[in-house]
Design a protein around this motif. Structure first.
Motif, short mmCIF file in Angstrom:
data_model
loop_
_atom_site.label_atom_id
_atom_site.label_comp_id
_atom_site.label_asym_id
_atom_site.label_seq_id
_atom_site.Cartn_x
_atom_site.Cartn_y
_atom_site.Cartn_z
N GLY A 71 42.04 45.57 45.33
CA GLY A 71 40.71 45.98 45.76
C GLY A 71 40.12 47.05 44.85
N LEU A 72 40.95 47.99 44.43
CA LEU A 72 40.49 49.06 43.53
C LEU A 72 40.01 48.48 42.21
CD1 LEU A 72 40.31 52.08 42.74
CD2 LEU A 72 42.68 51.91 41.97
N ALA A 73 40.79 47.53 41.65
CA ALA A 73 40.41 46.93 40.37
C ALA A 73 39.05 46.24 40.48
CB ALA A 73 41.48 45.92 39.94
N ALA A 74 38.84 45.48 41.56
CA ALA A 74 37.58 44.75 41.73
C ALA A 74 36.40 45.70 41.88
CB ALA A 74 37.68 43.83 42.95
N MET A 75 36.56 46.72 42.73
CA MET A 75 35.45 47.63 43.04
C MET A 75 35.04 48.48 41.84
SD MET A 75 34.07 47.65 46.10
CE MET A 75 33.61 49.30 46.65
N THR A 76 36.00 48.79 40.96
CA THR A 76 35.69 49.63 39.80
C THR A 76 35.51 48.80 38.51
OG1 THR A 76 38.06 50.01 39.42
CG2 THR A 76 36.88 51.65 40.74
N LYS A 77 35.49 47.46 38.67
CA LYS A 77 35.35 46.53 37.52
C LYS A 77 36.39 46.84 36.45
CE LYS A 77 30.42 45.50 38.05
NZ LYS A 77 29.13 45.45 37.36
N SER A 78 37.62 47.09 36.90
CA SER A 78 38.68 47.53 35.99
C SER A 78 39.68 46.42 35.72
CB SER A 78 39.42 48.72 36.60
OG SER A 78 38.53 49.79 36.84
N GLU A 79 40.30 46.49 34.55
CA GLU A 79 41.38 45.58 34.17
C GLU A 79 42.70 46.26 34.52
OE1 GLU A 79 43.32 43.61 30.11
OE2 GLU A 79 41.38 44.63 30.01
N LEU A 80 43.40 45.73 35.50
CA LEU A 80 44.63 46.36 35.96
C LEU A 80 45.77 45.35 36.05
CD1 LEU A 80 43.78 48.79 38.93
CD2 LEU A 80 44.27 49.37 36.55
N THR A 81 46.97 45.81 35.75
CA THR A 81 48.19 45.03 35.98
C THR A 81 49.02 45.74 37.04
OG1 THR A 81 48.22 44.20 33.70
CG2 THR A 81 50.29 44.10 34.94
N ILE A 82 49.37 45.02 38.08
CA ILE A 82 50.21 45.57 39.15
C ILE A 82 51.60 45.01 38.93
CG2 ILE A 82 50.43 45.90 41.65
CD1 ILE A 82 47.42 44.86 41.75
N LYS A 83 52.56 45.89 38.68
CA LYS A 83 53.89 45.50 38.20
C LYS A 83 54.84 45.15 39.36
CE LYS A 83 54.81 46.05 34.32
NZ LYS A 83 54.68 45.08 33.19
N ASN A 84 55.69 44.15 39.10
CA ASN A 84 56.84 43.84 39.99
C ASN A 84 56.44 43.78 41.47
OD1 ASN A 84 58.60 44.02 37.68
ND2 ASN A 84 58.48 46.25 37.86
N VAL A 121 44.70 41.60 37.12
CA VAL A 121 43.31 41.49 37.59
C VAL A 121 42.41 41.85 36.41
CG1 VAL A 121 41.61 42.23 39.30
CG2 VAL A 121 44.04 42.27 39.88
N PRO A 122 41.66 40.88 35.86
CA PRO A 122 40.76 41.19 34.74
C PRO A 122 39.56 42.01 35.21
CG PRO A 122 40.45 38.92 35.44
CD PRO A 122 41.57 39.46 36.26
N ALA A 123 38.88 42.65 34.28
CA ALA A 123 37.67 43.40 34.62
C ALA A 123 36.57 42.42 35.05
CB ALA A 123 37.21 44.21 33.41
N HIS A 124 36.02 42.63 36.25
CA HIS A 124 34.99 41.73 36.77
C HIS A 124 33.62 42.24 36.35
CE1 HIS A 124 38.43 40.37 39.09
NE2 HIS A 124 37.73 39.35 39.52
N ALA A 125 33.33 42.06 35.05
CA ALA A 125 32.08 42.59 34.50
C ALA A 125 30.85 42.02 35.19
CB ALA A 125 32.03 42.30 33.00
N ASP A 126 30.93 40.75 35.62
CA ASP A 126 29.78 40.10 36.28
C ASP A 126 29.91 40.11 37.80
OD1 ASP A 126 28.64 39.48 33.79
OD2 ASP A 126 29.92 37.71 33.62
N GLY A 127 30.82 40.93 38.32
CA GLY A 127 30.98 41.00 39.77
C GLY A 127 31.84 39.86 40.30
N TYR A 128 31.77 39.63 41.60
CA TYR A 128 32.57 38.58 42.25
C TYR A 128 31.80 38.05 43.45
CZ TYR A 128 33.90 43.01 44.53
OH TYR A 128 33.88 44.24 45.11
N GLU A 129 31.98 36.74 43.71
CA GLU A 129 31.18 36.06 44.74
C GLU A 129 32.06 35.52 45.85
OE1 GLU A 129 27.73 32.59 45.08
OE2 GLU A 129 28.59 33.13 43.14
#
Length: 435
Positions: free
Chosen positions: A247-260, A289-297
């Motif tokens: 959720g954090l990655a999506a809301m901040t349009k961030s590219e994050l990897t959540i390990k293990n 989670v890639p950066a959602h530069a164009d948002g999400y639907e």
């Protein structure tokens, strides 16, 4: 009362490792009371609720040795049962809801278990009836002191029986299982909880010498044994924290990897976030989670009707992530109905999101309709108070995505469930300070 100061609107980047599972820890730690032999547990999260339970076990006479970060060895070979009737126990047991799960092991091994009415989150009623009805069916006598809200069960010997639980309570199932493993004869539990953390408890008990079959289903069969031995156990990563980082990655349009993340134990979690339009990729045992530069639907149902996300006992969607889903939906394209079936006060934090500019209609204590902004209108920074663990992390995610500097008070609620969260967020670029 602690406070976080958060400067929002910054993209984050990097990887984050989920802590050990809080809800598993509360069960597993209580199980050390079932044997006088050593039990070593790894990947224990360093959080307030878990540390309170470890302290309570120590006061009960359990010998505790810290082996390193997140690793402890417990030996319950000299239990002080008098502590259970002390004022100190009444005070310490009341401060933690997970303390209820010491009752089953104590009853099974020592013939009596007591507990003050536990505290925890203010998210609605959470009955203890399932626990005590199970103990009574195993042959225990129940008593309750209304003056100081003190519960007790006692039995010379527990006897196996058939029981149909009135609800698939996770803590209730865990408590009854821990009592039944040392009962005489066979116990059958139908409508048992079957979430991964309960499966972890059953597997650990089996390694200790218990005979539990049906693990992973809602029908457990337990053949009682005379005694249990020691074991080593490693806890799963916390699925609620994993969902929080998605959720954090999506809301901040961030590219994050959540390990293990232990993908096979995540159930519906990845698919529910995908229904919100969030891209989630599996890379080995990591989530990318890639950066959602164009948002999400948000996806509608195939007939075009509005998506509903509701909680349910496992393998349904966990209620602990509905607050996160609701926050994530505030910036999506489209609308969603959030239906919180299991707790009637958990959606009351949405007034704080509305103050930040979110479009949410609270239909009743259980349902909220969210109309997403599609990032065309950023949430605005504000000052707020965290009411419980999951609402607290949801407000923190909202603040990290908002424009301006937000303040969150009562962060002790967040610390109850999330380990060193400010340090871990700063490591991926968040502007967050603990005051």
């Amino acid at each position: 009362m602690g406070t976080f100061k958060i400067e929002g609107g910054h993209q984050l980047k990097g990887s984050i490792q989920p802590q050990g599972a809080k809800n598993e820890a509360l069960q597993i730690l209580c199980a050390v009371l079932l044997t006088p032999e050593k039990v070593t547990i790894n990947n224990i999260p360093d959080i307030v609720d878990v540390n309170k339970l470890i302290m309570l076990l120590g006061n009960l006479g359990v010998n505790i040795q810290k082996n390193g970060p997140g690793s402890y060895t417990f030996q319950a070979d000299d239990i002080n049962l008098k502590y259970l009737e002390s004022e100190q126990f009444k005070e310490e047991g009341r401060g933690l809801r997970g303390s209820i799960m010491i009752v089953g092991p104590l009853l099974a091994r020592f013939g009596k278990g007591y507990i003050p009415k536990p505290g925890g989150d203010k998210i609605g009623r959470r009955r203890l009836d399932t626990h005590f009805e199970g103990f009574i069916k195993l042959g225990a006598k129940f008593r309750y002191n209304r003056e100081d809200y003190f519960y007790g069960v006692e039995a010379e010997k527990l006897h196996g029986t058939y029981m149909l639980l009135d609800e698939a309570s996770v803590t209730g199932t865990a408590n009854i299982v821990m009592a039944a493993v040392l009962a005489e004869g066979t116990t059958t539990i139908y409508n048992a909880a079957c979430e991964p953390y309960l499966q972890q408890l059953c597997k650990m008990l089996n390694r200790m010498g218990a005979k539990i079959s049906g693990v992973g289903s809602n029908l457990l069969t337990i053949e009682g044994v005379e005694k249990l031995g020691g074991t080593d156990h490693r806890m799963l990563p916390d699925m609620i924290e994993i969902g929080s980082w998605i959720g954090l990655a999506a809301m901040t349009k961030s590219e994050l990897t959540i390990k293990n993340v232990s993908w096979d134990d995540l159930g519906q979690i990845p698919d529910v976030f995908r229904k919100l339009g969030i891209t989630i990729e599996r890379k080995g045992d990591d989530i990318y989670v890639p950066a959602h530069a164009d948002g999400y639907e948000i996806q509608n149902y195939i007939d075009g009707s509005i998506l509903t996300i509701a909680d349910a006992p496992w393998p349904g969607f966990t209620p602990d992530l509905l607050s996160i889903v609701l926050v994530v939906a505030t910036q999506a394209r489209g609308s969603v109905l959030i239906h919180q079936k299991m707790f009637e006060s958990r959606l009351f934090f949405v007034d704080k999101l509305i103050d930040m500019g979110a479009k949410i209609i609270l239909c009743d204590p259980h349902r909220a309709s969210v109309i997403g902004h599609d990032f065309k209108s950023q949430l605005k920074a504000t000052t707020m108070v965290s009411p419980d663990i999951r609402a607290g992390i949801s407000l923190l995610i909202a603040a990290l995505s908002a424009k301006g500097t937000s303040t969150i008070h009562n962060i002790e609620q967040i610390d109850r469930g999330y380990e060193n969260i400010d340090e871990r967020l700063r490591a991926i670029g968040a502007k967050i300070v603990r005051l």
